[in-house]
Design a protein around this motif. Structure first.
Motif, short mmCIF file in Angstrom:
data_model
loop_
_atom_site.label_atom_id
_atom_site.label_comp_id
_atom_site.label_asym_id
_atom_site.label_seq_id
_atom_site.Cartn_x
_atom_site.Cartn_y
_atom_site.Cartn_z
N ILE A 165 10.20 -3.30 13.25
CA ILE A 165 9.06 -3.56 12.86
C ILE A 165 8.50 -4.99 13.54
O ILE A 165 7.47 -4.91 14.32
CB ILE A 165 8.83 -3.62 11.40
CG1 ILE A 165 8.49 -2.18 10.99
CG2 ILE A 165 7.32 -4.29 11.09
CD1 ILE A 165 8.72 -2.07 9.24
N LEU A 166 9.56 -5.83 13.48
CA LEU A 166 9.19 -7.24 14.39
C LEU A 166 9.09 -6.82 15.79
O LEU A 166 8.32 -7.70 16.71
CB LEU A 166 10.24 -7.78 13.95
CG LEU A 166 10.24 -8.60 12.50
CD1 LEU A 166 11.32 -9.43 12.16
CD2 LEU A 166 9.16 -9.47 12.35
N CYS A 218 0.97 -1.14 0.12
CA CYS A 218 -0.20 0.01 -0.07
C CYS A 218 0.95 1.25 -0.04
O CYS A 218 0.38 2.44 0.29
CB CYS A 218 -1.15 0.17 1.19
SG CYS A 218 -2.43 -1.06 0.97
N CYS A 219 2.13 1.23 -0.42
CA CYS A 219 3.17 2.20 -0.78
C CYS A 219 3.19 2.98 0.68
O CYS A 219 3.64 4.22 0.85
CB CYS A 219 2.30 3.23 -1.46
SG CYS A 219 2.13 2.67 -3.24
N PHE A 220 3.24 2.21 2.00
CA PHE A 220 3.65 3.04 3.15
C PHE A 220 5.22 2.65 3.50
O PHE A 220 5.73 1.84 2.97
CB PHE A 220 2.96 2.06 4.36
CG PHE A 220 1.44 2.60 4.23
CD1 PHE A 220 1.10 3.91 4.35
CD2 PHE A 220 0.76 1.44 4.36
CE1 PHE A 220 -0.29 3.82 4.52
CE2 PHE A 220 -0.68 1.65 4.37
CZ PHE A 220 -1.14 3.05 4.27
N SER A 221 5.83 3.94 4.09
CA SER A 221 6.96 3.86 4.31
C SER A 221 7.59 2.92 5.52
O SER A 221 6.61 2.34 6.48
CB SER A 221 7.77 5.04 4.66
OG SER A 221 7.25 5.50 5.85
N PRO A 222 8.71 2.48 5.92
CA PRO A 222 9.26 1.49 6.73
C PRO A 222 8.73 2.25 8.26
O PRO A 222 8.16 1.70 9.21
CB PRO A 222 10.63 1.40 6.84
CG PRO A 222 11.05 1.51 5.34
CD PRO A 222 10.02 2.69 4.86
N ALA A 223 8.83 3.67 8.11
CA ALA A 223 8.66 4.28 9.56
C ALA A 223 6.90 4.35 9.73
O ALA A 223 6.29 4.21 10.85
CB ALA A 223 8.98 5.68 9.52
N GLU A 224 6.17 4.63 8.46
CA GLU A 224 4.81 4.50 8.65
C GLU A 224 4.47 2.92 9.07
O GLU A 224 3.32 2.92 9.82
CB GLU A 224 4.02 4.94 7.49
CG GLU A 224 4.37 6.35 7.20
CD GLU A 224 3.98 6.87 5.74
OE1 GLU A 224 3.77 7.95 5.50
OE2 GLU A 224 4.06 5.98 4.92
N LEU A 225 4.85 1.95 8.44
CA LEU A 225 4.60 0.57 8.80
C LEU A 225 4.72 0.21 10.08
O LEU A 225 3.84 -0.12 10.99
CB LEU A 225 5.28 -0.40 7.89
CG LEU A 225 4.98 -0.52 6.41
CD1 LEU A 225 6.05 -1.69 5.62
CD2 LEU A 225 3.51 -1.09 6.44
N GLN A 285 3.49 -6.33 3.83
CA GLN A 285 4.61 -6.28 2.84
C GLN A 285 4.71 -5.01 2.16
O GLN A 285 3.90 -4.26 1.78
CB GLN A 285 4.12 -7.60 1.81
CG GLN A 285 4.02 -8.74 2.44
CD GLN A 285 3.11 -9.89 1.40
OE1 GLN A 285 1.85 -9.53 1.94
NE2 GLN A 285 3.83 -10.52 1.01
N SER A 286 5.96 -4.86 1.96
CA SER A 286 6.62 -3.72 0.69
C SER A 286 6.74 -4.26 -0.45
O SER A 286 7.15 -5.30 -0.52
CB SER A 286 7.34 -2.90 1.67
OG SER A 286 8.47 -3.62 1.98
N PHE A 287 7.04 -3.32 -1.17
CA PHE A 287 7.37 -3.78 -2.63
C PHE A 287 8.85 -4.26 -2.78
O PHE A 287 9.11 -5.09 -3.74
CB PHE A 287 7.28 -2.83 -3.55
CG PHE A 287 5.89 -2.43 -3.91
CD1 PHE A 287 4.99 -3.31 -4.79
CD2 PHE A 287 5.16 -1.20 -3.42
CE1 PHE A 287 3.61 -3.17 -5.06
CE2 PHE A 287 3.76 -1.07 -3.64
CZ PHE A 287 3.05 -1.95 -4.52
N THR A 288 9.61 -3.85 -1.75
CA THR A 288 10.93 -4.05 -1.75
C THR A 288 11.52 -4.43 -0.22
O THR A 288 10.80 -4.11 0.66
CB THR A 288 12.03 -2.88 -1.96
OG1 THR A 288 11.76 -1.96 -1.24
CG2 THR A 288 11.67 -2.51 -3.51
N PRO A 289 12.46 -5.29 -0.21
CA PRO A 289 12.95 -5.92 1.17
C PRO A 289 13.17 -4.49 2.04
O PRO A 289 13.69 -3.60 1.81
CB PRO A 289 14.16 -6.77 0.79
CG PRO A 289 13.83 -7.26 -0.47
CD PRO A 289 13.22 -6.11 -1.07
N LEU A 290 12.78 -4.75 3.25
CA LEU A 290 13.27 -3.62 4.27
C LEU A 290 14.58 -3.99 4.64
O LEU A 290 15.09 -5.11 4.70
CB LEU A 290 12.11 -3.71 5.54
CG LEU A 290 10.84 -3.65 5.22
CD1 LEU A 290 9.89 -3.87 6.36
CD2 LEU A 290 10.47 -2.14 4.95
N SER A 291 15.17 -3.08 5.26
CA SER A 291 16.49 -3.02 5.72
C SER A 291 16.52 -3.90 6.89
O SER A 291 15.48 -4.08 7.67
CB SER A 291 17.19 -1.60 6.02
OG SER A 291 16.60 -1.03 7.24
#
Length: 543
Positions: free
Chosen positions: A487-488, A448-455, A474-480
């Motif tokens: 997030i976990l 849904c196009c959210f940034s890592p901080a938003e997730l 899920q995001s379109f690319t793997p998170l750092s």
């Protein structure tokens, strides 16, 4: 992403999404003649046999009653020599299970043709070892010239003996097997004597219900003649016996199915279903508004209709609306890739009027529909207690998300999927929406196009949803690694969380080929699993 299927009855309060139910219905074993091999699954999910210190498989003897049935079923087909009243009726289910497991085809035919009970429930007699085979009934049996178990069952149905009390055959529960529905719907035509399979006569019957050309009928009859040349020579055509109702998960996605349904009243067979899947079939069309002519409308509780061109054809849209108004007991309605507001602005308003009248409705599924700026027109005014709503890939707008936030039925949802919509501009409303989802068990906003901080903030707010069991982020690319860890940590605050969908699809990972990308995804998954292990949340499954 779908954690729960809209066409299934799911108890969200008790379900454990980490457990594959079929694998835990019974201890794992494999029977060979008079012995049982005790099995287990390794870490990769493969079946292995327990072995002793010498490396030999550990065997357990079968119970004496099972061994006796094995002898009866396997030795020279002697069971068919018995008078039917000489076989205790309560032995029939176990004998049929043994005959299926031992591939004794004549015995299967005999047992079905002389079945002493009014109901034959195939799921209950399937050998437990074989439940993992989703298509067991329709896979050609090795060494038997392409014959399947279903062929033997169909022969038994066509050969019903006077002593048989069979009135209902339950073939539901095999919904993954698309072939089963196709083959069993050929029964009416197989029952007819080949001489009566006249193109003009069959066309006259079919054209009363379905839209089909005489040329298509001829091609279909030629195909059936070719497929069943061997079986036709060994079944009693036109054999009269009391009507037998066949209950199935009906997938009306191949031409055999509507043709078989339309021919049923010419034969002793009747079809019934609770779950019905339909899609547009080339050259054969069963209009939905005459569905009541071939299936009992009161039986239908789950319905899926997929027709990409529905909104561009005003007549078909009217037929759909009329059909839905004739189905009083629908609980789950699924319309994937069917309702497109950009092609028919009035479609959602007309559908809304019908939805308001469907008092038993619990689940709505609209994946791949274009509902942009029209969610209010589709869902407003509904008074039912909805538990499931999927709006995956529906091009939702800020106005649509705001409607969900204010919609009275949102509060009672157990399962909400808004994944694959660009919701970045609705970030604050998503946070507010989560606070309102008091009963939510499954929530997905993947891709849904959210940034890592938003997730991370979304997961933090989701931690207040004390009942949540699955979460899609899920995001379109793997998170750092840093973002994944943060997030976990938030996910671990969701005390009832069982499954988290966080990994992108395989093609999103770096690699020069598919295998490299798969390996990198597995390494990323291992990294995330280790993070969860360090946080003492091994109970959360990542995908």
């Amino acid at each position: 992403m779908a954690i729960a299927d809209v066409m299934d009855d799911v108890d969200y309060k008790t379900i454990n999404f980490n457990i594959e139910e079929a694998e835990f219905r019974h201890p794992l074993w494999l029977t060979e003649s008079h012995f049982v091999y005790n099995l287990y699954r390794d870490e990769e999910g493969h079946l292995n046999c327990h072995r002793n210190a010498a490396g030999d498989p550990i065997l357990s003897p079968r119970p004496l009653a099972k061994m006796c049935m094995n002898e009866l079923v396997c030795e020279g087909n002697q069971i068919s020599a018995f008078e039917t009243d000489a076989i205790p009726a309560d032995l029939y289910p176990n004998l049929l299970a043994e005959a299926i497991f031992q591939r004794q085809l004549q015995t299967i035919d005999f047992l079905v043709s002389t079945w002493p009970h009014s109901i034959l429930d195939l799921q209950s007699v399937m050998p437990k070892e074989d439940l993992v085979e989703a298509q067991l009934l329709t896979i050609p049996i090795e060494g038997h010239d392409g014959i399947t178990f279903l062929d033997c069952i169909m022969c038994g149905l066509l050969r019903q003996k006077y002593s048989s009390r069979l009135r209902t055959v339950n073939l539901s529960g095999f919904k993954q097997d698309r072939t089963l529905c196709r083959d069993i719907c050929r029964l009416p035509l197989l029952w007819m004597p080949p001489a009566d399979r006249d193109t003009e006569k069959i066309y006259d019957v079919l054209s009363q219900t379905i839209d089909i050309t005489e040329e298509k009928v001829q091609k279909y009859l030629n195909r059936i003649k070719c497929i069943y040349t061997t079986m036709d020579a060994h079944v009693p055509h036109g054999h009269q016996f009391p009507p037998i109702t066949i209950i199935l998960d009906c997938k009306m996605t191949l031409d055999d199915v509507p043709i078989g349904l339309a021919l049923q009243n010419e034969t002793p067979f009747r079809f019934a279903c609770q779950r019905l899947w339909t899609e547009r079939i080339s050259d054969v069309n069963l209009p939905l508004n005459v569905l009541h002519k071939v299936l009992e409308p009161r039986d239908l509780t789950e319905l899926e209709i997929e027709d990409r061109n529905l909104c561009t054809d005003g007549d078909n849209m009217e037929i759909l609306l009329e059909a839905l108004s004739l189905l009083p007991n629908i609980k789950s309605l699924s319309l994937p890739n069917t309702i497109h507001c950009n092609e028919n602005e009035e479609a959602v308003k007309e559908l809304n009027k019908v939805l308001r009248t469907m008092t038993n409705l619990k689940k709505l599924n609209f994946p791949l529909c274009n509902l942009k700026d029209n969610l209010s027109d589709l869902l407003s005014g509904l008074q039912q207690t909805l538990t499931f709503l999927s709006l995956r890939d529906c091009r939702l707008s800020e106005a649509d998300v705001l409607f969900l936030l204010e919609w009275p039925l949102t509060r009672g949802l157990f399962d909400l999927n808004v994944s694959r919509n660009n919701l970045r501009n609705s970030y604050q409303n998503i946070l507010s929406l989560l606070e309102k989802l008091e009963e939510i068990r499954c929530f997905s906003l993947s891709y849904c196009c959210f940034s890592p901080a938003e997730l991370r903030n979304i997961v933090n707010v989701a931690s207040k949803c004390t009942n949540i069991k699955t979460l899609g982020i899920q995001s379109f690319t793997p998170l750092s690694e840093t973002d994944s860890q943060m997030i976990l940590k938030e996910c671990c605050l969701l005390t009832n969380l069982q499954k988290c969908l966080m990994l992108p699809e395989c093609h999103a990972f770096l690699g020069s080929n598919e295998l490299d990308r798969f390996d990198n995804r597995e390494k990323y998954l291992e990294l995330c699993d280790n993070i969860l292990s360090d946080l003492k949340r091994d109970d959360i499954e990542l995908e």
